[in-house]
Write a protein that holds these residues in place. Sequence first.
Motif, mmCIF file in Angstrom:
data_model
loop_
_atom_site.group_PDB
_atom_site.id
_atom_site.type_symbol
_atom_site.label_atom_id
_atom_site.label_comp_id
_atom_site.label_asym_id
_atom_site.label_seq_id
_atom_site.Cartn_x
_atom_site.Cartn_y
_atom_site.Cartn_z
ATOM 1 N N GLN A 16 31.231 32.503 -5.036
ATOM 2 C CA GLN A 16 31.229 31.172 -4.434
ATOM 3 C C GLN A 16 32.264 31.089 -3.311
ATOM 4 O O GLN A 16 33.305 31.736 -3.367
ATOM 5 C CB GLN A 16 31.520 30.107 -5.493
ATOM 6 C CG GLN A 16 30.417 30.030 -6.533
ATOM 7 C CD GLN A 16 30.567 28.843 -7.464
ATOM 8 O OE1 GLN A 16 31.349 27.928 -7.224
ATOM 9 N NE2 GLN A 16 29.785 28.847 -8.533
ATOM 10 N N PHE A 17 31.939 30.309 -2.327
ATOM 11 C CA PHE A 17 32.784 30.087 -1.161
ATOM 12 C C PHE A 17 33.646 28.848 -1.377
ATOM 13 O O PHE A 17 33.242 27.937 -2.107
ATOM 14 C CB PHE A 17 31.913 29.852 0.083
ATOM 15 C CG PHE A 17 31.174 31.060 0.580
ATOM 16 C CD1 PHE A 17 31.587 31.719 1.727
ATOM 17 C CD2 PHE A 17 30.051 31.532 -0.077
ATOM 18 C CE1 PHE A 17 30.913 32.826 2.205
ATOM 19 C CE2 PHE A 17 29.362 32.638 0.388
ATOM 20 C CZ PHE A 17 29.796 33.288 1.535
ATOM 21 N N GLU A 49 20.933 31.224 6.003
ATOM 22 C CA GLU A 49 20.842 29.877 6.541
ATOM 23 C C GLU A 49 21.632 28.914 5.684
ATOM 24 O O GLU A 49 21.900 29.180 4.517
ATOM 25 C CB GLU A 49 19.399 29.433 6.701
ATOM 26 C CG GLU A 49 18.568 29.374 5.448
ATOM 27 C CD GLU A 49 17.110 29.027 5.753
ATOM 28 O OE1 GLU A 49 16.527 29.592 6.685
ATOM 29 O OE2 GLU A 49 16.573 28.181 5.039
ATOM 30 N N ASN A 50 22.033 27.808 6.320
ATOM 31 C CA ASN A 50 22.578 26.717 5.530
ATOM 32 C C ASN A 50 21.372 25.894 5.077
ATOM 33 O O ASN A 50 20.235 26.306 5.279
ATOM 34 C CB ASN A 50 23.626 25.903 6.312
ATOM 35 C CG ASN A 50 23.093 25.291 7.584
ATOM 36 O OD1 ASN A 50 21.888 25.042 7.730
ATOM 37 N ND2 ASN A 50 23.972 25.033 8.530
ATOM 38 N N ILE A 120 26.821 29.293 -2.466
ATOM 39 C CA ILE A 120 27.367 28.178 -3.232
ATOM 40 C C ILE A 120 28.790 27.898 -2.759
ATOM 41 O O ILE A 120 29.610 28.815 -2.653
ATOM 42 C CB ILE A 120 27.367 28.498 -4.744
ATOM 43 C CG1 ILE A 120 25.930 28.782 -5.211
ATOM 44 C CG2 ILE A 120 28.006 27.357 -5.543
ATOM 45 C CD1 ILE A 120 25.836 29.378 -6.602
ATOM 46 N N VAL A 121 29.063 26.642 -2.470
ATOM 47 C CA VAL A 121 30.412 26.211 -2.132
ATOM 48 C C VAL A 121 30.999 25.566 -3.386
ATOM 49 O O VAL A 121 30.421 24.619 -3.937
ATOM 50 C CB VAL A 121 30.416 25.227 -0.942
ATOM 51 C CG1 VAL A 121 31.808 24.669 -0.710
ATOM 52 C CG2 VAL A 121 29.879 25.907 0.313
ATOM 53 N N GLY A 128 23.217 26.928 1.008
ATOM 54 C CA GLY A 128 22.343 27.757 1.818
ATOM 55 C C GLY A 128 21.838 28.949 1.027
ATOM 56 O O GLY A 128 21.925 28.977 -0.208
ATOM 57 N N THR A 129 21.329 29.929 1.763
ATOM 58 C CA THR A 129 20.780 31.140 1.143
ATOM 59 C C THR A 129 21.125 32.358 1.984
ATOM 60 O O THR A 129 21.268 32.266 3.205
ATOM 61 C CB THR A 129 19.244 31.076 1.015
ATOM 62 O OG1 THR A 129 18.677 30.832 2.307
ATOM 63 C CG2 THR A 129 18.796 29.991 0.047
ATOM 64 N N VAL A 130 21.229 33.490 1.302
ATOM 65 C CA VAL A 130 21.273 34.793 1.963
ATOM 66 C C VAL A 130 20.116 35.582 1.368
ATOM 67 O O VAL A 130 19.961 35.650 0.148
ATOM 68 C CB VAL A 130 22.625 35.515 1.780
ATOM 69 C CG1 VAL A 130 23.035 35.643 0.327
ATOM 70 C CG2 VAL A 130 22.586 36.893 2.447
#
Length: 154
Positions: A16-17, A49-50, A120-121, A128-130
């Motif tokens: 998580q960020f 993307e966010n 995930i923040v 968003g997704t990677v």
Amino acid sequence: MSDFLQALLAQEEELQFESFTNEDAYELGCIIVKHARDVLGKGIAVHIENDEYPLFTHYMTGTSKDNMYWVNTKKNVVNRYGHSSLYVGEMYKAQGTTFKEGSGLSLDEYQGEGGSFPIIVRGRGKAGTVTVSGLTGEEDHQVAVDGLRTYLTR
């Protein structure tokens, strides 16, 4: 819940960020591309993307327009379920069914195959997704996880 499903959820908790910016997306994407080139020696597609628009997209040599389908369908699963596309596919298997049968969703738009992971923040949730495409679903998932782990622990 199986150990494998628990391990996939643990990855989402770990990776998580504190915040997620456009620059984070660029740096993460570059880490994943470099890993694919230098460590795997394979071409992959990477899309980040966010929750509003694309921030990073790169299709390495060896990919094709078919990878666009996989990027979009796996990303759509994460956006719908809030969990990695591998987790969602495995969740249906654990219930004794398939993603196609259990979800009732169109395979033209959704695929419960590994390769897309939620960004995930912490304290805010999915931002968003990677998504990685070009290998097996499990390998795509691992490349995304390795990229996130490298970025977040640097």
